[in-house]
Design an enzyme around this catalytic site. Sequence first.
Site, PDB file in Angstrom:
ATOM      1  N   ARG A  82       0.828  -1.201   0.000  1.00 45.22           N
ATOM      2  CA  ARG A  82       0.000   0.000   0.000  1.00 45.22           C
ATOM      3  C   ARG A  82       0.865   1.255   0.000  1.00 45.22           C
ATOM      4  NH1 ARG A  82      -2.291   0.412   4.544  1.00 45.22           N
ATOM      5  NH2 ARG A  82      -2.044  -1.678   5.379  1.00 45.22           N
ATOM      6  N   GLY A 221      -4.106  -3.620  -2.414  1.00 49.22           N
ATOM      7  CA  GLY A 221      -4.446  -2.657  -1.369  1.00 49.22           C
ATOM      8  C   GLY A 221      -4.601  -1.242  -1.918  1.00 49.22           C
ATOM      9  N   HIS A 247     -11.151  -2.802  10.953  1.00 51.02           N
ATOM     10  CA  HIS A 247     -10.129  -3.635  10.298  1.00 51.02           C
ATOM     11  C   HIS A 247      -9.964  -4.892  11.161  1.00 51.02           C
ATOM     12  CE1 HIS A 247      -5.693  -3.889   8.763  1.00 51.02           C
ATOM     13  NE2 HIS A 247      -6.499  -4.423   7.887  1.00 51.02           N
ATOM     14  N   CYS A 272       0.645  -8.510  11.073  1.00 51.38           N
ATOM     15  CA  CYS A 272       0.927  -8.708  12.495  1.00 51.38           C
ATOM     16  C   CYS A 272       0.130  -9.870  13.072  1.00 51.38           C
ATOM     17  CB  CYS A 272       0.627  -7.436  13.277  1.00 51.38           C
ATOM     18  SG  CYS A 272       1.742  -6.106  12.866  1.00 51.38           S
ATOM     19  N   GLY A 273      -0.243 -10.813  12.231  1.00 49.56           N
ATOM     20  CA  GLY A 273      -0.870 -12.025  12.756  1.00 49.56           C
ATOM     21  C   GLY A 273      -2.386 -12.046  12.700  1.00 49.56           C
ATOM     22  N   THR A 275      -4.519 -12.620  10.012  1.00 53.51           N
ATOM     23  CA  THR A 275      -5.010 -13.804   9.296  1.00 53.51           C
ATOM     24  C   THR A 275      -4.656 -15.072  10.056  1.00 53.51           C
ATOM     25  OG1 THR A 275      -4.772 -12.630   7.216  1.00 53.51           O
ATOM     26  CG2 THR A 275      -5.011 -15.020   7.073  1.00 53.51           C
ATOM     27  N   ASP A 289     -10.269  -9.812   7.491  1.00 52.78           N
ATOM     28  CA  ASP A 289      -9.772  -8.445   7.259  1.00 52.78           C
ATOM     29  C   ASP A 289     -10.724  -7.321   7.666  1.00 52.78           C
ATOM     30  OD1 ASP A 289      -7.570  -6.890   6.473  1.00 52.78           O
ATOM     31  OD2 ASP A 289      -8.359  -6.598   4.454  1.00 52.78           O
ATOM     32  N   ASN A 392       5.901  -9.378   1.127  1.00 59.85           N
ATOM     33  CA  ASN A 392       4.458  -9.066   1.063  1.00 59.85           C
ATOM     34  C   ASN A 392       3.778  -9.797  -0.107  1.00 59.85           C
ATOM     35  OD1 ASN A 392       2.150  -7.733   2.080  1.00 59.85           O
ATOM     36  ND2 ASN A 392       2.351  -6.072   0.599  1.00 59.85           N
ATOM     37  N   ARG A 425       2.492  -5.329  16.967  1.00 65.56           N
ATOM     38  CA  ARG A 425       3.830  -5.922  16.918  1.00 65.56           C
ATOM     39  C   ARG A 425       4.683  -5.165  17.935  1.00 65.56           C
ATOM     40  NH1 ARG A 425       6.783  -8.979  12.983  1.00 65.56           N
ATOM     41  NH2 ARG A 425       4.814  -9.245  11.849  1.00 65.56           N
TER      42      ARG A 425
HETATM   43  C1  SPV Z   1      -3.476  -4.957   4.731  1.00 67.42           C
HETATM   44  O1  SPV Z   1      -2.385  -4.484   4.388  1.00 67.42           O
HETATM   45  O2  SPV Z   1      -4.061  -4.618   5.770  1.00 67.42           O
HETATM   46  C2  SPV Z   1      -4.126  -5.960   3.888  1.00 67.42           C
HETATM   47  C3  SPV Z   1      -3.637  -6.098   2.542  1.00 67.42           C
HETATM   48  O3  SPV Z   1      -5.076  -6.570   4.310  1.00 67.42           O
HETATM   49  S1  SPV Z   1      -4.160  -4.769   1.547  1.00 67.42           S
HETATM   50  O4  SPV Z   1      -5.581  -4.848   1.436  1.00 67.42           O
HETATM   51  O5  SPV Z   1      -3.534  -4.928   0.276  1.00 67.42           O
HETATM   52  O6  SPV Z   1      -3.830  -3.526   2.117  1.00 67.42           O
HETATM   53 MN    MN Z   2      -5.886  -5.575   6.117  1.00 63.08          MN
END
Ligand code: SPV
Ligand code: MN
Length: 632
Positions: A82, A221, A247, A272-273, A275, A289, A392, A425
């Site tokens: 991002r 992102g 989020h 940061c864990g 998922t 997410d 990433n 983190r």
């Molecule tokens: C994040 O970075 O929080 C994601 C990936 O879930 S993205 O949607 O690409 O930002």
């Molecule tokens: Mn995200």
Amino acid sequence: MSLEKWIDKEDLEKLRALENPKVERVIEEYLTLCKPAKAKIIDDSPEDIAFVRQLAIDKKEEIVLGLEGQTVHFDGYYDQARDKKNTRLLAPAGEKEKYGKHINTVDRDEGLKEVLEIMDGAMEGKIAIIRFFSLGPTKSRFSLCALQITDSAYVAHSEDLLYRQGYEEFKRLEDSEDFFYFIHSAGELTDKYVTKNVDDRRIYIDLQENRVLSVNNQYAGNSLGLKKLALRLAINKAIHEDWLTEHMFISAIWPLDKSRKTYFLGAFPSACGKTSTAMVPGNTIIGDDIAYLRIYESGEVRAVNIERGIFGIIKDVSPKDDPVIYNSLMTPRETIFSNILVSEGKSYWLGMGKQVTIPESGMNWTSSKLGEWHEGFCCNEEGKEFKFSHPNARYTIRLEELENVDEALHDPNGVEVSAIIYGGRDSDTSVPVYESFSWEHGVYIGASVESETTAATLGKAGVRKHQPMANLDFIVVPLGEYLEAHLDFGRRIAQNKVPKIFSTNYFLKDKKGRYYDEILDKKIWLLWAEKRVHGECSAMETPIGYIPKYEDIKALFKDAFDFDYIKERYVAEFSIRIQKFLKKIERIDIIFKNEKDVPEEFFNELENQRQRLLEAKEKYGTEVLSPFLFQG
Ligand code: SPV
Ligand code: MN
């Protein structure tokens, strides 16, 4: 109307069947501006959806891999995460000030002029794909309609894996103007099909029109309207109504005997864990997410996943640490990999485990000349040596494909939320898990999340940054208003249905810089929190909140992993580091004092926390307090 210029007769009929003048107006406006060669309307039919995937392959935005259904996409060397710098909120004249220091804004008129100029002709020679989606389950009070126009078949294909079809939902809108819309162009492409003019990358958020304009990028992102761009619009919409957009993952936590399930939400900054917490073996997942939260008439909090897929970090997905995802990536199903290493039609990534030998050469993201990586590769155009797969690098799959998907994934009423976790983190301050004293104290804990930066955003990794509710990158309303919305939400929940709030930290390190926790130890912290929700174990009151007793954690480690969790480790992990917490309070205090309209209740929580820490320091005369001091 001149839509005939781009859209054939059959497609025009599909568009007209929506009977929504604003939809047609928006499409015409942006086709006129972006000047594609033609445009294709995609409805919810399997033929239309298959067309998008095939287009991504035909246009070489995706490459077919050996396992059926799998493809790989490369975002380009400069487009791996991002782009916070070029993501800006369009602030109407005179409003810039109110957004405070943490929200990246640009004057609305100036910003619009700039981005519309860049978008002028950006789709030349390409096909504009027009898609309709539902953010959230269909036929649900939670859900919102979203229109996406993009010239990237990869973007449209990814959205198909990640979101629910919404053409029929748009019909139900009738002629309402209440939908989000997203215009995206990858811009001019190189001969390797990656974005050429990354310096002209812009992601501009327009709250006034509920739209986001995104150009010269491909990383999801930045490009996928429904992901982080819709998250920002929804945060604003929710706050001006009476619900929350967060989020957060949604998972059902199951105790070891599988006798019940309890839904948890969890907010963690990117990479940061989040998922992996949502995917802890033994539990079932709804989302990893983004969640919408509402209070129902019966007084409880319910939440839905606005997505139906995962765009997850692939690094460290191994049979040991993430067996469910690993198996799904190793078996035939529709999957899009991004920015991994490909060799002879197979996928390779960092941390995939010792069972796989990484080939000596292959195609990866390393340079603008994709396809030229080999062992010891040095160097690309920037003189840099690179790992074979990006930290990433990601995978995109449908949640329904996973064996641990929860049966309530598409429930229009969502699931009842019993607990919320905030994590960051943090290598040196907080304990692995603790529980807040109240909702208000929980809001303080969420608002003071700090986290070391990761590869999920462009820029240096490992720098400690303030990350309120793990949502800072996406908050587009003044921080004070955002906190007030959380406090107000809490006041409206029925007293006996207020979710418990927990903090977790998986990243605490010892003096030698080694993590105390193994990746899957998070299962134990979740199991403890689950017991707390059901009133099944007592806890110890400390200045920061309730922490687990040694016996309870030891028993959980034994039962879950047949592992002996020794007292020394408990003391090392669960000691209260008074001085570190006080320093953190100072940092948080300064940040919020510089924001407008921060609720007094928030500062009260902060002061109470400070007082409790100072009193404990005074009482025990030391700065690191063993958890056993709080045995009572
Ligand atoms: C994040 O970075 O929080 C994601 C990936 O879930 S993205 O949607 O690409 O930002
Ligand atoms: Mn995200």
